[in-house]
Design a protein around this motif. Sequence first.
Motif, PDB file in Angstrom:
ATOM      1  N   ALA A   1     -26.628  35.216  -6.755  1.00 36.63           N
ATOM      2  CA  ALA A   1     -25.199  35.518  -6.728  1.00 36.63           C
ATOM      3  C   ALA A   1     -25.037  37.007  -6.966  1.00 36.63           C
ATOM      4  O   ALA A   1     -25.907  37.652  -7.560  1.00 36.63           O
ATOM      5  CB  ALA A   1     -24.450  34.716  -7.783  1.00 36.63           C
ATOM      6  N   GLY A   2     -23.904  37.551  -6.519  1.00 34.53           N
ATOM      7  CA  GLY A   2     -23.702  38.969  -6.746  1.00 34.53           C
ATOM      8  C   GLY A   2     -22.280  39.412  -6.497  1.00 34.53           C
ATOM      9  O   GLY A   2     -21.536  38.788  -5.737  1.00 34.53           O
ATOM     10  N   CYS A   3     -21.905  40.495  -7.189  1.00 30.53           N
ATOM     11  CA  CYS A   3     -20.617  41.145  -6.965  1.00 30.53           C
ATOM     12  C   CYS A   3     -20.717  42.595  -7.430  1.00 30.53           C
ATOM     13  O   CYS A   3     -21.617  42.959  -8.195  1.00 30.53           O
ATOM     14  CB  CYS A   3     -19.476  40.422  -7.675  1.00 30.53           C
ATOM     15  SG  CYS A   3     -19.586  40.409  -9.481  1.00 30.53           S
ATOM     16  N   LEU A   4     -19.799  43.436  -6.967  1.00 32.93           N
ATOM     17  CA  LEU A   4     -19.806  44.860  -7.293  1.00 32.93           C
ATOM     18  C   LEU A   4     -18.771  45.124  -8.384  1.00 32.93           C
ATOM     19  O   LEU A   4     -17.566  44.922  -8.171  1.00 32.93           O
ATOM     20  CB  LEU A   4     -19.498  45.691  -6.048  1.00 32.93           C
ATOM     21  CG  LEU A   4     -19.599  47.207  -6.213  1.00 32.93           C
ATOM     22  CD1 LEU A   4     -21.025  47.618  -6.550  1.00 32.93           C
ATOM     23  CD2 LEU A   4     -19.126  47.907  -4.938  1.00 32.93           C
ATOM     24  N   LEU A   5     -19.265  45.583  -9.524  1.00 33.52           N
ATOM     25  CA  LEU A   5     -18.399  45.822 -10.682  1.00 33.52           C
ATOM     26  C   LEU A   5     -18.132  47.324 -10.830  1.00 33.52           C
ATOM     27  O   LEU A   5     -19.068  48.120 -10.935  1.00 33.52           O
ATOM     28  CB  LEU A   5     -19.077  45.277 -11.941  1.00 33.52           C
ATOM     29  CG  LEU A   5     -18.299  45.389 -13.249  1.00 33.52           C
ATOM     30  CD1 LEU A   5     -17.093  44.454 -13.226  1.00 33.52           C
ATOM     31  CD2 LEU A   5     -19.205  45.050 -14.429  1.00 33.52           C
ATOM     32  N   SER A   6     -16.865  47.720 -10.809  1.00 36.42           N
ATOM     33  CA  SER A   6     -16.481  49.120 -11.049  1.00 36.42           C
ATOM     34  C   SER A   6     -16.091  49.245 -12.516  1.00 36.42           C
ATOM     35  O   SER A   6     -15.103  48.660 -12.974  1.00 36.42           O
ATOM     36  CB  SER A   6     -15.304  49.518 -10.146  1.00 36.42           C
ATOM     37  OG  SER A   6     -15.690  49.487  -8.793  1.00 36.42           O
ATOM     38  N   PHE A   7     -16.887  50.052 -13.254  1.00 34.77           N
ATOM     39  CA  PHE A   7     -16.709  50.091 -14.701  1.00 34.77           C
ATOM     40  C   PHE A   7     -16.810  51.529 -15.192  1.00 34.77           C
ATOM     41  O   PHE A   7     -17.862  52.160 -15.082  1.00 34.77           O
ATOM     42  CB  PHE A   7     -17.791  49.222 -15.364  1.00 34.77           C
ATOM     43  CG  PHE A   7     -17.561  48.942 -16.811  1.00 34.77           C
ATOM     44  CD1 PHE A   7     -16.672  47.951 -17.205  1.00 34.77           C
ATOM     45  CD2 PHE A   7     -18.229  49.659 -17.792  1.00 34.77           C
ATOM     46  CE1 PHE A   7     -16.477  47.675 -18.546  1.00 34.77           C
ATOM     47  CE2 PHE A   7     -18.021  49.384 -19.125  1.00 34.77           C
ATOM     48  CZ  PHE A   7     -17.143  48.391 -19.508  1.00 34.77           C
ATOM     49  N   GLN A   8     -15.698  52.065 -15.699  1.00 37.89           N
ATOM     50  CA  GLN A   8     -15.647  53.412 -16.268  1.00 37.89           C
ATOM     51  C   GLN A   8     -16.231  54.459 -15.309  1.00 37.89           C
ATOM     52  O   GLN A   8     -17.000  55.337 -15.687  1.00 37.89           O
ATOM     53  CB  GLN A   8     -16.389  53.466 -17.604  1.00 37.89           C
ATOM     54  CG  GLN A   8     -15.682  52.683 -18.702  1.00 37.89           C
ATOM     55  CD  GLN A   8     -16.377  52.840 -20.049  1.00 37.89           C
ATOM     56  OE1 GLN A   8     -17.591  52.659 -20.137  1.00 37.89           O
ATOM     57  NE2 GLN A   8     -15.617  53.157 -21.078  1.00 37.89           N
ATOM     58  N   GLY A   9     -15.838  54.346 -14.058  1.00 40.13           N
ATOM     59  CA  GLY A   9     -16.279  55.331 -13.070  1.00 40.13           C
ATOM     60  C   GLY A   9     -17.612  55.021 -12.443  1.00 40.13           C
ATOM     61  O   GLY A   9     -18.065  55.773 -11.568  1.00 40.13           O
TER      62      GLY A   9
ATOM     63  N   SER B   1     -15.651  39.738  -8.129  1.00 38.77           N
ATOM     64  CA  SER B   1     -15.956  38.453  -7.489  1.00 38.77           C
ATOM     65  C   SER B   1     -16.817  38.709  -6.268  1.00 38.77           C
ATOM     66  O   SER B   1     -16.748  39.773  -5.642  1.00 38.77           O
ATOM     67  CB  SER B   1     -14.674  37.714  -7.099  1.00 38.77           C
ATOM     68  OG  SER B   1     -13.917  38.471  -6.183  1.00 38.77           O
ATOM     69  N   GLY B   2     -17.633  37.720  -5.953  1.00 39.61           N
ATOM     70  CA  GLY B   2     -18.538  37.851  -4.824  1.00 39.61           C
ATOM     71  C   GLY B   2     -18.980  36.482  -4.332  1.00 39.61           C
ATOM     72  O   GLY B   2     -18.247  35.501  -4.463  1.00 39.61           O
ATOM     73  N   SER B   3     -20.159  36.438  -3.774  1.00 45.45           N
ATOM     74  CA  SER B   3     -20.638  35.196  -3.166  1.00 45.45           C
ATOM     75  C   SER B   3     -21.925  34.721  -3.838  1.00 45.45           C
ATOM     76  O   SER B   3     -22.627  35.496  -4.501  1.00 45.45           O
ATOM     77  CB  SER B   3     -20.878  35.383  -1.668  1.00 45.45           C
ATOM     78  OG  SER B   3     -21.868  36.368  -1.450  1.00 45.45           O
ATOM     79  N   SER B   4     -22.213  33.454  -3.624  1.00 50.28           N
ATOM     80  CA  SER B   4     -23.405  32.857  -4.215  1.00 50.28           C
ATOM     81  C   SER B   4     -23.952  31.791  -3.283  1.00 50.28           C
ATOM     82  O   SER B   4     -23.193  31.091  -2.589  1.00 50.28           O
ATOM     83  CB  SER B   4     -23.085  32.242  -5.583  1.00 50.28           C
ATOM     84  OG  SER B   4     -24.210  31.527  -6.091  1.00 50.28           O
ATOM     85  N   THR B   5     -25.272  31.663  -3.252  1.00 54.86           N
ATOM     86  CA  THR B   5     -25.958  30.595  -2.519  1.00 54.86           C
ATOM     87  C   THR B   5     -27.075  30.058  -3.393  1.00 54.86           C
ATOM     88  O   THR B   5     -27.869  30.837  -3.942  1.00 54.86           O
ATOM     89  CB  THR B   5     -26.560  31.107  -1.193  1.00 54.86           C
ATOM     90  OG1 THR B   5     -25.517  31.596  -0.357  1.00 54.86           O
ATOM     91  CG2 THR B   5     -27.301  29.988  -0.472  1.00 54.86           C
ATOM     92  N   VAL B   6     -27.143  28.752  -3.543  1.00 54.81           N
ATOM     93  CA  VAL B   6     -28.239  28.127  -4.273  1.00 54.81           C
ATOM     94  C   VAL B   6     -28.752  26.939  -3.461  1.00 54.81           C
ATOM     95  O   VAL B   6     -28.040  26.375  -2.619  1.00 54.81           O
ATOM     96  CB  VAL B   6     -27.831  27.659  -5.690  1.00 54.81           C
ATOM     97  CG1 VAL B   6     -27.293  28.809  -6.519  1.00 54.81           C
ATOM     98  CG2 VAL B   6     -26.836  26.518  -5.619  1.00 54.81           C
ATOM     99  N   VAL B   7     -29.995  26.588  -3.719  1.00 53.43           N
ATOM    100  CA  VAL B   7     -30.631  25.451  -3.066  1.00 53.43           C
ATOM    101  C   VAL B   7     -31.137  24.500  -4.130  1.00 53.43           C
ATOM    102  O   VAL B   7     -31.796  24.924  -5.099  1.00 53.43           O
ATOM    103  CB  VAL B   7     -31.801  25.901  -2.165  1.00 53.43           C
ATOM    104  CG1 VAL B   7     -32.558  24.698  -1.614  1.00 53.43           C
ATOM    105  CG2 VAL B   7     -31.295  26.768  -1.029  1.00 53.43           C
ATOM    106  N   ILE B   8     -30.829  23.217  -3.967  1.00 52.27           N
ATOM    107  CA  ILE B   8     -31.402  22.170  -4.813  1.00 52.27           C
ATOM    108  C   ILE B   8     -32.482  21.480  -4.000  1.00 52.27           C
ATOM    109  O   ILE B   8     -32.253  21.059  -2.860  1.00 52.27           O
ATOM    110  CB  ILE B   8     -30.336  21.162  -5.273  1.00 52.27           C
ATOM    111  CG1 ILE B   8     -29.236  21.891  -6.053  1.00 52.27           C
ATOM    112  CG2 ILE B   8     -30.959  20.070  -6.130  1.00 52.27           C
ATOM    113  CD1 ILE B   8     -28.135  20.982  -6.571  1.00 52.27           C
TER     114      ILE B   8
END
Length: 258
Positions: free
Chosen positions: A175-183, A157-164
């Motif tokens: 948007a972005g988040c850090l995924l730890s996957f299989q090392g 999970s992470g944060s996101s910002t969008v503009v209309i």
Amino acid sequence: MRTTALLLLFAAACSPSSPKLGDDTGDITGPDEEELDALWGEATLEILTPRSGDFVPYGEESDFEAVVYDADGNPTDFAEITWSSNEDEAWLGEGAAFVDDTLDVGTHALTAIARLPNGDRLTYTVGGVLVQSAYAGTYTGSVSVDATYNEYQVGCSGSSTVVIDAYGEQVEGGAGCLLSFQGFDIDLSFIITADNDDGDLEGDAAVDIFGFEYAMPMEGEVDPDGALFATFSGDAYIELAGELDLVRITRDTGEGWD
């Protein structure tokens, strides 16, 4: 008999109660200059709506109202008032009160002008009137992503910002988040682009993984009160499924999201 009729007609024409040629009796004359000044000399003008700093939804009917007060501060029914905008030169309004939906997007200074019967010209201006779509603004919140590869499942999970944009049509953000996957730690950074069709969102969430960009279809909804929710999913080397849960923090659209 004819002589009698002529005498009666002559008598009526010469009667003191009948207007004679050149007589002003019966003429209706308006107030003179002194009377006009007494009526209007101390009059004032005020715009009641919108007020300075108000928000006016673009493309929606909104009320515009101004009033001329007499010298004692009592409202009059004077209606010969014209309106203009410094931002939208093509826009003109007429009357003390009217409904309009044609003012273009922008931050407006609206001026009302009343030309009084005594020749005086009253003006009143309200500034900072923001006209844009009810959907427009900057939204921030969270992004959550589930990743699946074979039998492995992880999430981040992470944060996101969008503009209309001001017209409420284009949605852009990230948007972005850090995924730890299989090392491995994989920095999932998404580029969000979508179209807004009266609250219905449809577009893409594109992510770069190991130098390859994957665009995943995204759909969702946004309401005029400022809540945005969308989901996306696709095969980006690993199976990804994510959602955005955002709220509008400002109606400002000028800063951008990056």
